[in-house]
Design an enzyme around this catalytic site. Structure first.
Site, short mmCIF file in Angstrom:
data_model
loop_
_atom_site.label_atom_id
_atom_site.label_comp_id
_atom_site.label_asym_id
_atom_site.label_seq_id
_atom_site.Cartn_x
_atom_site.Cartn_y
_atom_site.Cartn_z
CB CYS A 19 -0.92 -0.02 1.23
SG CYS A 19 -1.96 1.43 1.36
CB CYS A 38 -0.59 2.50 3.99
SG CYS A 38 -2.16 1.92 3.36
CG ASP A 39 3.21 1.19 4.54
OD1 ASP A 39 2.79 1.72 5.58
OD2 ASP A 39 2.99 0.01 4.24
C1 FAD Z 1 0.39 -3.87 5.56
C2 FAD Z 1 -0.77 -2.90 5.46
C3 FAD Z 1 -0.63 -1.62 5.94
C4 FAD Z 1 -1.69 -0.72 5.86
N1 FAD Z 1 -1.52 0.53 6.37
C5 FAD Z 1 -2.55 1.38 6.36
C6 FAD Z 1 -2.43 2.69 6.91
O1 FAD Z 1 -1.36 3.08 7.38
N2 FAD Z 1 -3.51 3.52 6.86
C7 FAD Z 1 -4.69 3.13 6.31
O2 FAD Z 1 -5.65 3.91 6.31
N3 FAD Z 1 -4.84 1.91 5.76
C8 FAD Z 1 -3.81 1.04 5.77
N4 FAD Z 1 -3.95 -0.21 5.20
C9 FAD Z 1 -5.23 -0.54 4.57
C10 FAD Z 1 -6.26 -0.91 5.66
O3 FAD Z 1 -5.70 -1.89 6.49
C11 FAD Z 1 -7.55 -1.40 5.04
O4 FAD Z 1 -8.06 -0.46 4.15
C12 FAD Z 1 -8.60 -1.67 6.13
O5 FAD Z 1 -8.09 -2.55 7.11
C13 FAD Z 1 -9.86 -2.26 5.52
O6 FAD Z 1 -10.74 -2.50 6.56
P1 FAD Z 1 -11.92 -3.55 6.46
O7 FAD Z 1 -12.62 -3.49 7.76
O8 FAD Z 1 -12.68 -3.34 5.23
O9 FAD Z 1 -11.23 -4.97 6.26
P2 FAD Z 1 -10.00 -5.73 6.95
O10 FAD Z 1 -9.16 -4.86 7.80
O11 FAD Z 1 -9.36 -6.46 5.83
O12 FAD Z 1 -10.74 -6.77 7.87
C14 FAD Z 1 -11.46 -7.84 7.35
C15 FAD Z 1 -11.97 -8.67 8.48
O13 FAD Z 1 -12.86 -9.66 7.98
C16 FAD Z 1 -12.59 -10.91 8.60
N5 FAD Z 1 -13.08 -11.95 7.71
C17 FAD Z 1 -12.71 -12.24 6.44
N6 FAD Z 1 -13.42 -13.29 5.98
C18 FAD Z 1 -14.26 -13.66 6.99
C19 FAD Z 1 -15.23 -14.69 7.16
N7 FAD Z 1 -15.51 -15.57 6.19
N8 FAD Z 1 -15.89 -14.78 8.35
C20 FAD Z 1 -15.64 -13.90 9.36
N9 FAD Z 1 -14.73 -12.91 9.26
C21 FAD Z 1 -14.05 -12.80 8.09
C22 FAD Z 1 -11.08 -10.90 8.83
O14 FAD Z 1 -10.72 -11.82 9.85
C23 FAD Z 1 -10.89 -9.43 9.25
O15 FAD Z 1 -11.13 -9.31 10.62
C24 FAD Z 1 -2.92 -1.13 5.27
C25 FAD Z 1 -3.06 -2.42 4.77
C26 FAD Z 1 -2.01 -3.31 4.87
C27 FAD Z 1 -2.17 -4.72 4.35
#
Ligand code: FAD
Length: 339
Positions: free
Chosen positions: A154, A157-158
């Site tokens: 990302c 992000c980084d």
């Molecule tokens: C290495 C890294 C660094 C990042 N740094 C930043 C940053 O500095 N700033 C920023 O704004 N964004 C950052 N991001 C992006 C950010 O993490 C994502 O945009 C954000 O986490 C998305 O949130 P979400 O809730 O949609 O999904 P996610 O955070 O992906 O969470 C998904 C959830 O769904 C659950 N899940 C999946 N399938 C199932 C299932 N079948 N049953 C039950 N649960 C399930 C998982 O266990 C997880 O808890 C980063 C991403 C990465 C990979």
């Protein structure tokens, strides 16, 4: 065709399912910023949400160290710390947070059925899908070794951590072109590592890349390893792999950015929920509503564009408000029927 099956002829697994049914008003699937924010709003609206965390409790941010761009943390915060605070806030208002994986769905009727861990069924009036998306990696051992120490999926992000440094972006599509031009604005030099001798990116994005003086495209190169003492210091590439001109080269870089796509975690919903060609859940623009009434989607699973914690949290808020309004409308309809 078998229309009726006596109870005692049912298999053990079917019996287990039927005995293990729980009814809830609002089921939230996923524990990232979208899921927990939906939980905060839904619990404060008295929807008594049950949230299943999935295997990655806290979501993608638990795999990173510093989060510097989430409002409200002037000194930054680590990803795991921030997600622990999201969880505490959701629990403070009564969200029932449970460890478990949604393994199947049946959205064919009024009650939305979701199977958990293959052995329990939830019947929910409303479902909020917040299962996120998973960044694709090349599958190199070195990507795991240097995770958070020079390897990132990302740039938004980084990228900030690599100001005035040299970095590489892997990929040749629109995302890679966008990430490379974004990084070019911050970094000293950006290598684009492209497997083929053309970019898959749109014409406009290609032009942008070509017109950026500090981007160098390494055509027909593939990354095969990374090296460095306490973080990434360089990458090992193979040029023109499988041809007589095959050659191994090493480049010095401080950051290695993957831009080869994300896989939205939407497989178990696809039977009922409309997705785009890459698997992102389609929502009605400006809302979190899917094609199934009472089922909402929030966060990265429905967002191919922004994929940030703050946008995921914002859409989690929308989903909880949409769920609350859906339930009130249902209640009003029931009252009308009774009059
Ligand atoms: C290495 C890294 C660094 C990042 N740094 C930043 C940053 O500095 N700033 C920023 O704004 N964004 C950052 N991001 C992006 C950010 O993490 C994502 O945009 C954000 O986490 C998305 O949130 P979400 O809730 O949609 O999904 P996610 O955070 O992906 O969470 C998904 C959830 O769904 C659950 N899940 C999946 N399938 C199932 C299932 N079948 N049953 C039950 N649960 C399930 C998982 O266990 C997880 O808890 C980063 C991403 C990465 C990979």
């Amino acid at each position: 065709m078998e229309l009726f099956k006596p109870m005692d002829l049912q298999s053990d697994s079917e019996k287990a399912d039927i005995e293990n049914v729980e009814k809830v008003r609002c089921l939230i699937i996923g524990s990232g910023p979208a899921g927990y924010t939906a939980a905060i709003y839904a619990s404060r609206a008295n929807l008594k949400p049950v949230l299943y965390t999935g295997m990655e409790m806290g979501g993608q941010l638990t795999t990173t160290t510093d989060v510097d761009n989430y409002p409200g943390y002037p000194d930054g915060v680590t990803g795991p710390e921030m997600m622990e605070q999201f969880k505490k806030q959701a629990e403070r208002f009564g969200t029932d947070v449970r460890f478990g994986l949604a393994t199947d769905t049946d959205f064919s009727g009024d009650k939305h059925k979701v199977t958990i861990d293959n052995n329990k069924q939830i019947e929910a009036d409303t479902v909020i899908i917040a299962t996120g998306a998973t960044a694709r990696y090349l599958g190199l051992e070195a990507e795991k070794k240097y995770a958070g120490m020079g390897v990132s999926a990302c740039a938004t992000c980084d990228g900030f951590f690599y100001r005035q440094k040299d970095v590489a972006v892997v990929g040749g599509g629109d995302t890679a072109a966008e990430e490379a031009t974004y990084l070019a604005g911050l970094c000293n030099k950006v290598y684009m590592i492209v497997r083929r001798n053309v970019l898959r990116a749109s014409k406009a994005m290609q032009e942008k890349v070509m017109n950026t003086s500090n981007i160098e495209i390494l055509w027909e190169h593939q990354a095969i390893d990374l090296f460095g003492e306490n973080g990434v210091e360089g990458a090992v590439l193979v040029k023109k792999k499988g041809t007589p001109q095959e050659e191994i080269i090493r480049i010095k870089i401080d950051g290695f950015f993957l831009a080869i796509g994300h896989t939205p975690n939407s497989d178990i919903f696809k039977k009922y929920i409309d997705t785009d060609e890459t698997g992102y859940i389609k929502t009605i623009p400006g809302t979190s509503k899917t094609n199934i009434p009472g089922v909402f989607a929030a966060g990265d699973v429905q967002d191919p564009h922004y994929r940030q914690a703050v946008t995921a949290a914002g859409s989690g808020c929308m989903a909880a408000i949409d769920a609350e309004r859906y339930l009130s409308e249902q209640k009003n309809e029931d009252i009308q029927k009774d009059i």
